[in-house]
Design a protein around this motif. Structure first.
Motif, PDB file in Angstrom:
ATOM      1  N   VAL A 140       0.871  -1.178   0.000  1.00 15.11           N
ATOM      2  CA  VAL A 140       0.000   0.000   0.000  1.00 15.11           C
ATOM      3  C   VAL A 140       0.902   1.220   0.000  1.00 15.11           C
ATOM      4  CG1 VAL A 140      -1.763   1.284   1.261  1.00 15.11           C
ATOM      5  CG2 VAL A 140      -1.811  -1.225   1.253  1.00 15.11           C
ATOM      6  N   GLN A 141       0.657   2.134  -0.944  1.00 18.20           N
ATOM      7  CA  GLN A 141       1.445   3.370  -0.988  1.00 18.20           C
ATOM      8  C   GLN A 141       0.513   4.562  -1.109  1.00 18.20           C
ATOM      9  OE1 GLN A 141       3.635   1.906  -4.490  1.00 18.20           O
ATOM     10  NE2 GLN A 141       3.105   3.841  -5.475  1.00 18.20           N
ATOM     11  N   ASP A 142       0.993   5.693  -0.607  1.00 22.40           N
ATOM     12  CA  ASP A 142       0.192   6.908  -0.666  1.00 22.40           C
ATOM     13  C   ASP A 142       0.658   7.770  -1.837  1.00 22.40           C
ATOM     14  OD1 ASP A 142       2.497   8.249   0.223  1.00 22.40           O
ATOM     15  OD2 ASP A 142       1.751   8.510   2.255  1.00 22.40           O
ATOM     16  N   GLU A 143       0.129   8.984  -1.924  1.00 19.03           N
ATOM     17  CA  GLU A 143       0.448   9.859  -3.059  1.00 19.03           C
ATOM     18  C   GLU A 143       1.921  10.238  -3.127  1.00 19.03           C
ATOM     19  OE1 GLU A 143      -2.260  13.184  -3.156  1.00 19.03           O
ATOM     20  OE2 GLU A 143      -3.946  11.892  -3.680  1.00 19.03           O
ATOM     21  N   SER A 144       2.645  10.158  -2.015  1.00 18.12           N
ATOM     22  CA  SER A 144       4.070  10.469  -2.021  1.00 18.12           C
ATOM     23  C   SER A 144       4.894   9.307  -2.570  1.00 18.12           C
ATOM     24  CB  SER A 144       4.552  10.804  -0.600  1.00 18.12           C
ATOM     25  OG  SER A 144       4.651   9.614   0.185  1.00 18.12           O
ATOM     26  N   GLY A 145       4.247   8.150  -2.749  1.00 19.55           N
ATOM     27  CA  GLY A 145       4.950   6.954  -3.203  1.00 19.55           C
ATOM     28  C   GLY A 145       5.473   6.102  -2.057  1.00 19.55           C
ATOM     29  N   GLU A 146       5.328   6.593  -0.836  1.00 20.16           N
ATOM     30  CA  GLU A 146       5.782   5.860   0.347  1.00 20.16           C
ATOM     31  C   GLU A 146       4.686   4.928   0.850  1.00 20.16           C
ATOM     32  OE1 GLU A 146       8.912   6.053   1.678  1.00 20.16           O
ATOM     33  OE2 GLU A 146       9.361   7.278  -0.077  1.00 20.16           O
ATOM     34  N   ALA A 147       5.080   3.966   1.678  1.00 16.80           N
ATOM     35  CA  ALA A 147       4.143   3.000   2.249  1.00 16.80           C
ATOM     36  C   ALA A 147       3.804   3.403   3.688  1.00 16.80           C
ATOM     37  CB  ALA A 147       4.735   1.597   2.217  1.00 16.80           C
ATOM     38  N   PRO A 148       2.581   3.876   3.929  1.00 18.24           N
ATOM     39  CA  PRO A 148       2.211   4.244   5.294  1.00 18.24           C
ATOM     40  C   PRO A 148       1.996   3.025   6.194  1.00 18.24           C
ATOM     41  CG  PRO A 148       0.346   4.551   3.827  1.00 18.24           C
ATOM     42  CD  PRO A 148       1.521   4.174   2.972  1.00 18.24           C
ATOM     43  N   ILE A 149       1.742   1.880   5.588  1.00 20.43           N
ATOM     44  CA  ILE A 149       1.560   0.640   6.350  1.00 20.43           C
ATOM     45  C   ILE A 149       2.340  -0.487   5.688  1.00 20.43           C
ATOM     46  CG2 ILE A 149      -0.715   1.258   7.247  1.00 20.43           C
ATOM     47  CD1 ILE A 149      -1.978  -0.582   5.132  1.00 20.43           C
ATOM     48  N   ALA A 150       2.726  -1.447   6.498  1.00 20.58           N
ATOM     49  CA  ALA A 150       3.292  -2.704   6.005  1.00 20.58           C
ATOM     50  C   ALA A 150       2.340  -3.791   6.469  1.00 20.58           C
ATOM     51  CB  ALA A 150       4.691  -2.931   6.570  1.00 20.58           C
ATOM     52  N   VAL A 151       1.923  -4.644   5.556  1.00 21.45           N
ATOM     53  CA  VAL A 151       0.905  -5.633   5.897  1.00 21.45           C
ATOM     54  C   VAL A 151       1.338  -7.045   5.521  1.00 21.45           C
ATOM     55  CG1 VAL A 151      -0.992  -4.003   5.688  1.00 21.45           C
ATOM     56  CG2 VAL A 151      -0.312  -5.311   3.711  1.00 21.45           C
ATOM     57  N   THR A 152       0.812  -7.994   6.280  1.00 27.54           N
ATOM     58  CA  THR A 152       0.939  -9.411   5.942  1.00 27.54           C
ATOM     59  C   THR A 152      -0.465  -9.983   5.972  1.00 27.54           C
ATOM     60  OG1 THR A 152       3.111  -9.514   6.995  1.00 27.54           O
ATOM     61  CG2 THR A 152       2.001 -11.616   6.572  1.00 27.54           C
ATOM     62  N   MET A 153      -0.923 -10.451   4.824  1.00 27.29           N
ATOM     63  CA  MET A 153      -2.257 -11.032   4.697  1.00 27.29           C
ATOM     64  C   MET A 153      -2.115 -12.525   4.434  1.00 27.29           C
ATOM     65  SD  MET A 153      -4.502  -8.623   4.898  1.00 27.29           S
ATOM     66  CE  MET A 153      -4.454  -6.860   4.987  1.00 27.29           C
ATOM     67  N   VAL A 154      -2.640 -13.338   5.336  1.00 26.32           N
ATOM     68  CA  VAL A 154      -2.623 -14.790   5.156  1.00 26.32           C
ATOM     69  C   VAL A 154      -4.026 -15.210   4.745  1.00 26.32           C
ATOM     70  CG1 VAL A 154      -2.240 -17.041   6.222  1.00 26.32           C
ATOM     71  CG2 VAL A 154      -0.787 -15.086   6.852  1.00 26.32           C
ATOM     72  N   TRP A 155      -4.123 -15.757   3.550  1.00 27.82           N
ATOM     73  CA  TRP A 155      -5.392 -16.227   2.993  1.00 27.82           C
ATOM     74  C   TRP A 155      -5.411 -17.743   3.015  1.00 27.82           C
ATOM     75  CZ3 TRP A 155      -9.674 -13.526   1.691  1.00 27.82           C
ATOM     76  CH2 TRP A 155      -9.537 -12.117   1.683  1.00 27.82           C
ATOM     77  N   ALA A 156      -6.580 -18.302   3.240  1.00 28.43           N
ATOM     78  CA  ALA A 156      -6.778 -19.752   3.245  1.00 28.43           C
ATOM     79  C   ALA A 156      -7.881 -20.119   2.262  1.00 28.43           C
ATOM     80  CB  ALA A 156      -7.154 -20.219   4.647  1.00 28.43           C
ATOM     81  N   TRP A 157      -7.879 -21.385   1.865  1.00 21.30           N
ATOM     82  CA  TRP A 157      -8.968 -21.915   1.069  1.00 21.30           C
ATOM     83  C   TRP A 157      -9.375 -23.257   1.645  1.00 21.30           C
ATOM     84  CZ3 TRP A 157      -3.944 -21.882  -0.316  1.00 21.30           C
ATOM     85  CH2 TRP A 157      -3.356 -23.071  -0.733  1.00 21.30           C
ATOM     86  N   VAL A 158     -10.677 -23.486   1.663  1.00 18.51           N
ATOM     87  CA  VAL A 158     -11.244 -24.732   2.176  1.00 18.51           C
ATOM     88  C   VAL A 158     -12.363 -25.174   1.233  1.00 18.51           C
ATOM     89  CG1 VAL A 158     -10.684 -24.205   4.596  1.00 18.51           C
ATOM     90  CG2 VAL A 158     -12.914 -23.543   3.657  1.00 18.51           C
ATOM     91  N   GLU A 159     -12.725 -26.431   1.344  1.00 20.78           N
ATOM     92  CA  GLU A 159     -13.836 -26.921   0.543  1.00 20.78           C
ATOM     93  C   GLU A 159     -15.133 -26.302   1.042  1.00 20.78           C
ATOM     94  OE1 GLU A 159     -13.772 -31.191   0.432  1.00 20.78           O
ATOM     95  OE2 GLU A 159     -11.902 -31.220  -0.714  1.00 20.78           O
ATOM     96  N   LYS A 160     -16.025 -25.950   0.103  1.00 22.50           N
ATOM     97  CA  LYS A 160     -17.328 -25.412   0.492  1.00 22.50           C
ATOM     98  C   LYS A 160     -18.145 -26.539   1.102  1.00 22.50           C
ATOM     99  CE  LYS A 160     -17.898 -21.696  -2.822  1.00 22.50           C
ATOM    100  NZ  LYS A 160     -18.654 -21.220  -3.996  1.00 22.50           N
ATOM    101  N   ARG A 161     -18.904 -26.187   2.116  1.00 20.98           N
ATOM    102  CA  ARG A 161     -19.834 -27.155   2.717  1.00 20.98           C
ATOM    103  C   ARG A 161     -21.023 -27.321   1.812  1.00 20.98           C
ATOM    104  NH1 ARG A 161     -19.501 -24.749   8.708  1.00 20.98           N
ATOM    105  NH2 ARG A 161     -17.516 -25.700   9.270  1.00 20.98           N
ATOM    106  N   ARG A 162     -21.477 -28.518   1.663  1.00 17.32           N
ATOM    107  CA  ARG A 162     -22.651 -28.787   0.825  1.00 17.32           C
ATOM    108  C   ARG A 162     -23.908 -28.646   1.676  1.00 17.32           C
ATOM    109  NH1 ARG A 162     -19.967 -31.265  -3.546  1.00 17.32           N
ATOM    110  NH2 ARG A 162     -18.276 -32.600  -2.910  1.00 17.32           N
ATOM    111  N   GLY A 163     -24.967 -28.096   0.990  1.00 17.36           N
ATOM    112  CA  GLY A 163     -26.281 -28.014   1.611  1.00 17.36           C
ATOM    113  C   GLY A 163     -26.347 -26.995   2.636  1.00 17.36           C
TER     114      GLY A 163
END
Length: 163
Positions: A140-163
């Motif tokens: 994520v960067q702002d208008e100055s080109g700098e990053a106001p935040i540093a982030v770590t996003m961990v995403w998961a995937w699982v099987e959808k439950r049926r019904g």
């Protein structure tokens, strides 16, 4: 062959002139992920390998010192990383944010732009494994080109439950 419904919608929208395609993508995504719409997330680009999303510094997302609120910055990072991740999750799987770590480094100046990427190896893992998790890189960067935040996003995937 398209990976899932999101990637099929994006492929259809790519047939439109670029400005109209970006607007339609933003409307389509934000109609399904309503909080992204509330925050004013605007898509510049979405593919299986990259998402670029903007957030204007507007009254609805401002903090008490006139910048974009900390929670809105986190929303932008989550939306952007989730979009590129979601492009790769098969229709029989469910994408879930497992963890979000945000380090606030400096005051944001003006509007924000987030860029998230996913490489071919990560996409192959999502397609091959019935469930799993991974860090989806996002900057994520702002208008100055700098990053106001540093982030770590961990995403998961699982099987959808049926019904």
């Amino acid at each position: 062959m398209s990976r899932n419904l999101l990637s099929r919608v994006v492929a259809q929208l790519e047939r439109l002139p670029a400005p109209l395609a970006r607007r339609a993508l933003t409307l389509a995504f934000n109609s399904q992920v309503r909080f992204a719409g509330t925050g004013g997330a605007r898509f510049e680009h979405l593919s299986a390998t990259q998402a670029i999303v903007h957030m204007a510094n507007r009254r609805k997302v401002r903090n008490h010192i006139g910048g974009i609120h900390a929670a809105a910055m986190a929303l932008l990072a989550e939306t952007t990383s989730g979009a590129v991740f979601g492009m790769n999750v098969p229709d029989d799987k469910l994408p879930l944010l497992k963890s979000m770590h945000v380090d606030y480094q400096r005051r944001a100046q003006g509007a924000l732009k987030a860029t998230a990427t996913l490489d071919a190896g990560a996409a192959a893992r999502i397609a091959a494994e019935p469930k799993g998790e991974m860090v989806v890189p996002v900057r994520v960067q702002d208008e100055s080109g700098e990053a106001p935040i540093a982030v770590t996003m961990v995403w998961a995937w699982v099987e959808k439950r049926r019904g």
